[in-house]
Design an enzyme around this catalytic site. Sequence first.
Site: not given
Ligand code: KIV
Length: 267
Positions: A46-47, A85, A115, A117, A184
């Site tokens: 989600d970055s 994510d 993924k 969090e 992280e």
């Molecule tokens: O969203 C993302 O890119 C991440 C990673 C950098 C671990 O969660």
Amino acid sequence: MSKKKTILDIQKMKAEGEKISVLTCYDYPTARIMDGCGIDVILVGDSVGVVVAGHENTLPVTMDEMVYHTRAVLRAQPKALVVSDMPFLSYQTDLTAARSNAGRLVKEGGAAAVKLEGGENVAATIRAIVDMDIPILAHIGLTPQSIHRMGGYRVQGKGDAQAEQLLADARAVEAAGAFGVVLEGIPLKLARQITAELTIPTIGIGAGPHCDGQVLVIHDILGLCEKYSPKFVKKYADVKTIMTDAVSRYIAEVKGGEFPDEGHSFN
Ligand code: KIV
């Protein structure tokens, strides 16, 4: 021809002491390139909201956006394991929403795992999603979706109490059935301790060299993101300079009438 990687291959790498390489990716051409290089895991992070869409943080990213980027990556038919994510608010409100949103990333996006969090606080959510046979990569420590609670992107687990909580989080996500966990922004000694204690692989980002694997954001390693430059980022290329040069030359040639020449025209 090498076969498509599964979560079992990734877990076997920990057992055999082979480091796991992970990069974020949000589009088809980049997925083709990094898969050709032999990356083990592609994370559709989600970055994307920060490095592609230009948001201040990851909170505005939507499920539809994550499905869109996951599909684009899957069109490259990567051999790497693709993990997508779960964005903010797609799993925090209730288990039914969490399960159906995880299912969308697999069914519509084509991801092989998702993924999310959190640690002890999301153990029930991890269990609920794993119970529908969707593998989960957990993510603890500096969790960007918790930016407001953390008061910014700060290293986590520094004092004894925080370190104990992170150990408890790591144990909780493993017990809940996660196939791996991203660590992280935590001190390297704590990451080493967690990595030694867990049987599932740890993937570090700003967590030192003792994790079972490493992940970075592709725009950071290519020198394409100027917004944040955390200490843990290593720049492997200066693509901004390459793009600036190409775009500047194109503009100059168009203005000067050098482009297009006959070789780039039809008779
Ligand atoms: O969203 C993302 O890119 C991440 C990673 C950098 C671990 O969660």
